[in-house]
Write an enzyme that holds these catalytic residues in place. Structure first.
Site, PDB file in Angstrom:
ATOM      1  N   SER A 181       0.793  -1.230   0.000  1.00  0.00           N
ATOM      2  CA  SER A 181       0.000   0.000   0.000  1.00  0.00           C
ATOM      3  C   SER A 181       0.823   1.277   0.000  1.00  0.00           C
ATOM      4  CB  SER A 181      -0.966   0.003   1.188  1.00  0.00           C
ATOM      5  OG  SER A 181      -0.275  -0.200   2.394  1.00  0.00           O
ATOM      6  N   HIS A 209      -5.363  -3.179  -2.820  1.00  0.00           N
ATOM      7  CA  HIS A 209      -4.987  -2.189  -3.839  1.00  0.00           C
ATOM      8  C   HIS A 209      -4.848  -2.776  -5.241  1.00  0.00           C
ATOM      9  CE1 HIS A 209      -4.340   0.964  -0.863  1.00  0.00           C
ATOM     10  NE2 HIS A 209      -3.895  -0.013  -0.091  1.00  0.00           N
ATOM     11  N   LYS A 241     -11.719   0.982  -2.130  1.00  0.00           N
ATOM     12  CA  LYS A 241     -10.731   1.491  -3.094  1.00  0.00           C
ATOM     13  C   LYS A 241     -11.318   1.398  -4.506  1.00  0.00           C
ATOM     14  CE  LYS A 241      -7.315   0.847   0.362  1.00  0.00           C
ATOM     15  NZ  LYS A 241      -8.086   0.304   1.497  1.00  0.00           N
TER      16      LYS A 241
END
Ligand code: PMP
Length: 388
Positions: A181, A209, A241
């Site tokens: 990250s 991610h 996300k």
């Protein structure tokens, strides 16, 4: 002021002196290329809304329709009366998309990681974690009570050395971020998976991610590396996300997921996500698969940025992902760079210890499919100014 307040105030002052004090800014707009902050519109390069879905009209429409039908609150935990049709359908669609037998929703990614690790591992077991794993993975390992070993970042040899102390028959788990990250690089998953299989260890990959961003159809790092459920038995994805919503899932075998339902405290003892969030996430999941152009565009923006940054002589990390950090060293330097960019109307967050190692404070630039090349050029122009 009480004595305790005074003591805390002093500790807060020390954080300020060390450039480690964290503060919030109030946003007056939806997530997007521009954010309205302190009465100003600023160009946003710090959101994890990688595909630009957080404010997508179809996602909002699903949210509203579900809220009209189901109201706002889920009313209770999944195991009481909070597990609704939308939650259940989302779990089935996620299992189908990831090629796993089952998927289980959690209210946040943090809770998914705590719950998956501490629900399956206990005292007497052993957990191996990459040094750069997300805080929630580390906390899950510590909470479980298992023996906790951290290996050097993405270093298979170091992991093998750590595993030599494993006792025969001991329950073991290897835990890694899919895309790291704060660095943006990917885990060496095929190697980790082979080692886990050889050592009889469970492998958990948190693809917060990578999911939606990597892989031909957005299936994340396991799609990119073509790793099956047998090779990556525990897959974590988060909705905050690329999905542009909120919450998370763990996907895996029937037995693993049923065990989490029985044992995972962050699953059992918490209120289920609002059903409207599940409904919105179902729409995001469809868009994430159908809109391959969002991934293509994101990749073009990333490549454009990397070319431009290299021309400026900026030192980049080996990252092909939407996370493109620029290491600056001391916290003060990162804070100053972030403030200088903000003055020019560009918001890039400064990441400092303890989120990253001492001496590796950085600008963490993130891209979204909602950006255009001109936005990246604007960022490069501003970076040129501050790097001189
Ligand atoms: N895992 C990783 C790798 C993350 O970066 C984050 C959030 N930044 C989480 C888990 C936690 O997810 P959530 O925000 O849904 O709690």
């Amino acid at each position: 002021m009480t004595a305790k307040d005074k003591q805390l105030q002093q500790a807060l002052e020390e954080l300020k002196q060390a450039d480690l004090y964290r503060s919030r800014r109030v946003i007056d707009s939806a997530q997007g290329v521009y954010l309205q902050v302190d009465g100003k519109s600023v160009l946003n390069f710090c959101s994890n809304d990688y595909l630009g879905l957080a404010n997508h009209p179809e996602v909002i429409k699903s949210f509203k329709e579900a809220a009209d039908r189901y109201g706002v609150g889920s009313g209770s935990a999944h195991l009481v009366c909070g597990h609704g049709r939308e939650h259940h359908a989302l779990e089935e669609e996620l299992a189908d998309f990831t090629g796993r037998e089952r998927a289980l929703l959690f209210s946040t990614g943090y809770m998914a990681n705590l719950g998956a690790i501490a629900g399956l591992m206990a005292k007497g077991d052993v957990i191996y974690e990459d040094k750069l794993n997300h805080a929630s993975l580390l906390d899950g390992g510590l909470l479980s009570g298992a023996k906790f070993k951290r290996y050097l970042h993405n270093d298979l040899h170091n992991l093998q050395l750590k595993m030599q102390g494993q006792e025969a028959g001991q329950n073991a788990m290897i835990v890694t971020d899919g895309v790291f990250s704060m660095d943006g690089n990917v885990a060496c998953l095929p190697d980790l998976s082979a080692l886990a299989e050889q050592q009889g260890a469970l492998l958990l990959v948190d693809d917060a991610h990578g999911f939606g961003v990597l892989g031909q159809s957005g299936g994340g790092i396991v799609e990119q590396c073509q790793l099956t459920q047998a090779q990556v038995p525990l897959l974590v994805g988060t909705f905050g996300k690329a999905f542009g919503t909120s919450g998370a899932f763990v996907a895996g075998s029937e037995a693993l997921i049923e065990t989490l339902i029985q044992k995972s405290r962050t699953y059992i003892y918490t209120t289920a996500l609002p059903p409207a969030i599940a409904a919105a996430t179902r729409t995001s999941l469809k868009l994430l698969q159908a809109d391959g152009w969002r991934r293509d565009k994101l990749n073009q923006l990333i490549a454009h940025f990397r070319r431009g940054a290299e021309q400026l002589g900026l030192e980049l990390m080996p990252s092909e992902s939407a996370i493109q950090p620029i290491i600056l060293g001391e916290s003060q330097k990162a804070m100053q760079a972030s403030a200088a960019l903000l003055k020019q109307g560009i918001w890039v967050s400064a990441i400092r210890p303890p989120t990253v190692a001492q001496g590796s404070a950085r600008l963490r630039i993130t891209f979204s499919a909602a950006h255009d090349i001109e936005h990246v050029d604007q960022l490069l122009g501003a970076l040129a100014g501050i790097s001189q």
